[in-house]
Design a protein around this motif. Structure first.
Motif, PDB file in Angstrom:
ATOM      1  N   THR A   1      -6.506  -3.026  -3.869  1.00 58.79           N
ATOM      2  CA  THR A   1      -6.022  -2.914  -5.244  1.00 58.79           C
ATOM      3  C   THR A   1      -4.614  -3.457  -5.433  1.00 58.79           C
ATOM      4  O   THR A   1      -4.110  -3.453  -6.551  1.00 58.79           O
ATOM      5  CB  THR A   1      -6.052  -1.448  -5.707  1.00 58.79           C
TER       6      THR A   1
ATOM      7  N   ASN B   1       6.500  10.319   8.171  1.00 62.70           N
ATOM      8  CA  ASN B   1       5.147  10.670   7.790  1.00 62.70           C
ATOM      9  C   ASN B   1       4.382  11.060   9.049  1.00 62.70           C
ATOM     10  O   ASN B   1       4.169  10.227   9.930  1.00 62.70           O
ATOM     11  CB  ASN B   1       4.483   9.477   7.087  1.00 62.70           C
TER      12      ASN B   1
ATOM     13  N   TYR C   1       7.617   7.314  -4.387  1.00 57.91           N
ATOM     14  CA  TYR C   1       6.379   6.890  -3.752  1.00 57.91           C
ATOM     15  C   TYR C   1       6.670   6.353  -2.356  1.00 57.91           C
ATOM     16  O   TYR C   1       7.571   5.542  -2.173  1.00 57.91           O
ATOM     17  CB  TYR C   1       5.707   5.780  -4.573  1.00 57.91           C
TER      18      TYR C   1
ATOM     19  N   VAL D   1       0.852  -1.187   0.000  1.00 53.46           N
ATOM     20  CA  VAL D   1       0.000   0.000   0.000  1.00 53.46           C
ATOM     21  C   VAL D   1       0.887   1.236   0.000  1.00 53.46           C
ATOM     22  O   VAL D   1       1.975   1.229   0.563  1.00 53.46           O
ATOM     23  CB  VAL D   1      -0.958   0.007   1.218  1.00 53.46           C
TER      24      VAL D   1
ATOM     25  N   ASP E   1       1.345   5.652  -1.756  1.00 55.94           N
ATOM     26  CA  ASP E   1       0.846   6.828  -2.479  1.00 55.94           C
ATOM     27  C   ASP E   1       0.210   6.450  -3.810  1.00 55.94           C
ATOM     28  O   ASP E   1      -0.715   7.098  -4.279  1.00 55.94           O
ATOM     29  CB  ASP E   1       1.992   7.805  -2.775  1.00 55.94           C
TER      30      ASP E   1
ATOM     31  N   ASN F   1      -1.623   3.961  -4.672  1.00 51.52           N
ATOM     32  CA  ASN F   1      -2.950   3.342  -4.678  1.00 51.52           C
ATOM     33  C   ASN F   1      -3.830   3.837  -3.528  1.00 51.52           C
ATOM     34  O   ASN F   1      -4.726   3.129  -3.083  1.00 51.52           O
ATOM     35  CB  ASN F   1      -2.838   1.816  -4.651  1.00 51.52           C
ATOM     36  N   ASN F   2      -3.552   5.050  -3.058  1.00 50.80           N
ATOM     37  CA  ASN F   2      -4.309   5.658  -1.958  1.00 50.80           C
ATOM     38  C   ASN F   2      -4.330   4.773  -0.710  1.00 50.80           C
ATOM     39  O   ASN F   2      -5.304   4.741   0.024  1.00 50.80           O
ATOM     40  CB  ASN F   2      -5.745   6.002  -2.384  1.00 50.80           C
ATOM     41  N   TRP F   3      -3.232   4.026  -0.501  1.00 52.56           N
ATOM     42  CA  TRP F   3      -3.056   3.181   0.683  1.00 52.56           C
ATOM     43  C   TRP F   3      -4.159   2.129   0.811  1.00 52.56           C
ATOM     44  O   TRP F   3      -4.540   1.753   1.901  1.00 52.56           O
ATOM     45  CB  TRP F   3      -2.927   4.041   1.944  1.00 52.56           C
ATOM     46  N   SER F   4      -4.667   1.655  -0.331  1.00 54.22           N
ATOM     47  CA  SER F   4      -5.748   0.678  -0.340  1.00 54.22           C
ATOM     48  C   SER F   4      -5.204  -0.739  -0.566  1.00 54.22           C
ATOM     49  O   SER F   4      -4.661  -1.031  -1.638  1.00 54.22           O
ATOM     50  CB  SER F   4      -6.746   1.007  -1.444  1.00 54.22           C
TER      51      SER F   4
END
Length: 98
Positions: free
Chosen positions: A41, A86, A64, A31, A33, A35-38
């Motif tokens: 996917t 982060n 990323y 997960v 940046d 894949n929007n931390w999903s």
């Protein structure tokens, strides 16, 4: 854990293969940046030897932040290009430079 990068001559992308040895794990995803931390996917496929593996095409000339999600626990890549603090996560994320 390992990352392999394959730059394509015909497209401005890089095929990035993520490999995670996790014999006891049920689910592993990468997960970040890209894949929007999903985890939905980017689930990695478990191989017969217990290693999880998957390839994602990412645009070149970018960096990323990412982590592995192993059975609900976030883990950094030991062979990342660098690490980035982060604030949202309150920890460092692995970074891949393409």
């Amino acid at each position: 854990m390992a990352i392999a990068k394959q730059y394509l001559k015909t497209k401005p992308v890089c095929k990035v293969t993520f490999t995670v040895p996790a014999k006891e794990a049920k689910k592993v995803a990468v997960v970040g940046d890209f894949n929007n931390w999903s985890p939905k996917t980017s689930a990695l496929k478990k191989l017969k030897n217990g290693t999880f593996k998957g390839t994602i095409e990412l645009p070149k000339e970018n960096s990323y932040e990412f982590k592995y999600l192993v059975d609900g626990e976030y883990i950094n890549e030991a062979e990342a290009d660098r690490y980035q603090w982060n604030e949202f996560a309150g920890s460092e994320n692995a970074v891949i430079e393409l």
